[in-house]
Write an enzyme that holds these catalytic residues in place. Structure first.
Site, PDB file in Angstrom:
ATOM      1  CB  SER A 138      88.915   6.128   7.845  1.00 40.50           C
ATOM      2  OG  SER A 138      89.751   7.328   8.369  1.00 40.50           O
ATOM      3  CE  LYS A 166      90.223  11.211  10.216  1.00 36.67           C
ATOM      4  NZ  LYS A 166      90.166  10.799  11.576  1.00 36.67           N
ATOM      5  CG  ASP A 241      90.997   7.833  18.068  1.00 33.28           C
ATOM      6  OD1 ASP A 241      91.844   7.497  19.202  1.00 33.28           O
ATOM      7  OD2 ASP A 241      91.033   8.122  16.519  1.00 33.28           O
ATOM      8  CE  LYS A 265      92.351   5.570  15.674  1.00 33.27           C
ATOM      9  NZ  LYS A 265      92.749   6.292  15.542  1.00 33.27           N
TER      10      LYS A 265
HETATM   11  O1  OSB Z   1      91.518   9.564  13.717  1.00 32.99           O
HETATM   12  O2  OSB Z   1      91.003   7.515  13.804  1.00 32.99           O
HETATM   13  C1  OSB Z   1      92.037   8.590  13.214  1.00 32.99           C
HETATM   14  C2  OSB Z   1      94.991   7.946  10.828  1.00 32.99           C
HETATM   15  C3  OSB Z   1      95.756   8.476  11.745  1.00 32.99           C
HETATM   16  C4  OSB Z   1      95.633   9.432  12.781  1.00 32.99           C
HETATM   17  C5  OSB Z   1      94.252   9.772  13.288  1.00 32.99           C
HETATM   18  C6  OSB Z   1      93.387   8.988  12.394  1.00 32.99           C
HETATM   19  C7  OSB Z   1      93.439   8.478  11.355  1.00 32.99           C
HETATM   20  C8  OSB Z   1      92.276   7.122  10.720  1.00 32.99           C
HETATM   21  C9  OSB Z   1      93.186   6.393   9.927  1.00 32.99           C
HETATM   22  O3  OSB Z   1      91.489   7.287  10.457  1.00 32.99           O
HETATM   23  C10 OSB Z   1      92.052   4.416   9.390  1.00 32.99           C
HETATM   24  C11 OSB Z   1      93.061   4.257   9.084  1.00 32.99           C
HETATM   25  O4  OSB Z   1      93.920   3.370   8.889  1.00 32.99           O
HETATM   26  O5  OSB Z   1      92.124   3.956   7.744  1.00 32.99           O
HETATM   27 MG    MG Z   2      89.736   9.398  15.109  1.00 32.38          MG
END
Ligand code: OSB
Ligand code: MG
Length: 375
Positions: A138, A166, A241, A265
């Protein structure tokens, strides 16, 4: 039978190797709550609370979670005998709203203790079927399309199976297009963390031309209805998500057509029992799932790796190796990704599969609380 008699809560501070920027905020040092749980037989396991410092992902923060664990979650499990770890979730939901990350930290820790007590790897205890899991990265919001394309190319060269980009208004189509032009055949996706509204549907539809695996949570953190309207306008699958906080919300997503993929998650849904229920439901419905990440330390990562070994985790997870995040992780061995872009599920030892580096954790600890069963 499992009865936890003591939970030691700690907060550590762990600097990220590079700041991680999403549409709703930026983090450069993680404040992480760690739990050490001990049961009546002396079995011990560690777990992690994924809540961040600010309430920009969900309403929870490390500080609300700390309070919730001390005041409400721990008292419901300490000294209580459960037939199985799968029974803890219901006990934490009864007349107790919200605080999913606080609940998950304790609930998952009890799964970890159960694995230790039974002498089985956590992945086996929950029914995992994979020996290795495919890893995605990510990438936080970058300063320019070129910077993003360079990072994405480096990730693919390292072996990552999926690159998540992102996005936010002003840093979206041109950025994703630059990555696509650099990587014509890579598995790419975008994650907006709620930065858009339905008024942006035309702009989001431009992403349809970039052949993305999915677009993650473009609209509000608790929305389903508008995502359904947006999904009707897009060819690209939506992945939810933030909006999926329980099995019921996953069912609603399917009923409404609000998305076609779920990022699970465990912290967001209250732990492993809810994650397993969502996994099984999605499998029956033909909805693929993948394991999301919250910039976990090696302790939280152990639970994500175990979860991602279940059969319907058919898409690469945000489960990068330790060195992607930290100069030094707090576990041994650190989580490593092989050249083929996979992480091995630890199946050779009971429990979560890694040891915590207690001396290091002690040195990083800024507060501590020991919670015990009532005498
Ligand atoms: O939206 O998936 C998300 C990290 C913090 C808050 C939200 C998100 C994320 C990530 C990190 O995308 C993914 C990772 O831990 O490598
Ligand atoms: Mg996300």
């Amino acid at each position: 039978m499992i009865r936890v008699d003591q939970i030691t809560l700690r907060e550590i501070r762990l600097p990220l190797r590079e700041a991680f920027r999403i549409s709703s905020g930026v983090v450069s040092e993680r404040r992480i709550a760690l739990l050490e749980l001990r049961d009546a037989t002396g079995a011990v396991s560690w777990s992690e609370c994924v809540a961040g410092e600010e309430p920009n992902y969900s309403s929870e923060t490390i500080d609300t979670a700390w309070l919730a664990i001390e005041a409400y979650v721990a008292p419901r499990v300490l000294g209580v005998a459960f037939d199985a770890p799968g029974d803890v979730h219901a006990a934490l939901e009864r007349d107790f709203r919200g605080h999913q990350m606080a609940k998950a930290a304790v609930e998952m820790g009890i799964w970890g203790v159960a694995a230790e007590q039974q002498g089985v790897p956590l992945a086996r205890l929950i029914g995992g079927v994979r020996e290795r899991i495919a890893v995605g990265i990510s990438l936080g919001i970058q300063t320019s399309p070129q910077a993003l394309a360079d990072k994405a190319s480096a990730a693919v060269a390292e072996g990552y199976h999926k690159v998540k980009i992102k996005i936010e208004p002003g840093r979206d189509v041109a950025f994703v297009r630059a990555a696509r032009e650099a990587l014509p055949s890579a598995e790419l996706m975008a994650d907006a963390n709620n930065a858009y509204t339905l008024d942006d549907a035309d702009l989001l539809a431009e992403l349809d031309d970039l052949d993305l695996m999915m677009i993650e949570q473009p609209l509000s953190h608790d929305d389903l209805v508008r995502h359904a309207a947006l999904q009707r306008r897009l060819r690209t699958p939506l992945c939810l998500d933030e909006s999926i906080t329980s099995l019921e919300r996953a069912q609603d997503m399917v009923t409404l057509g609000a998305g076609r993929i779920i990022n699970i998650k465990p912290g967001r849904v209250g732990g492993f029992a809810a994650s397993l229920a969502i996994h099984d439901y999605c499998e029956q419905q033909g909805i693929p799932v993948w394991c999301g990440g919250m910039l976990e330390s090696g302790v939280g990562r152990a639970y994500n790796v175990a979860l991602a070994s279940l059969s319907n985790f058919t898409l690469p997870g945000d489960v990068s190796p330790s060195r992607r995040y930290w100069a030094h992780d707090i576990v041994t061995p650190e989580w490593e990704m092989a050249d083929d872009g996979t992480i091995a599920v630890p199946l050779h030892r009971p429990g979560i599969g890694v040891d915590v580096d207690l001396a290091r954790i002690d040195a990083l600890t800024v507060r501590r609380a020991v919670l015990r069963s009532p005498a």
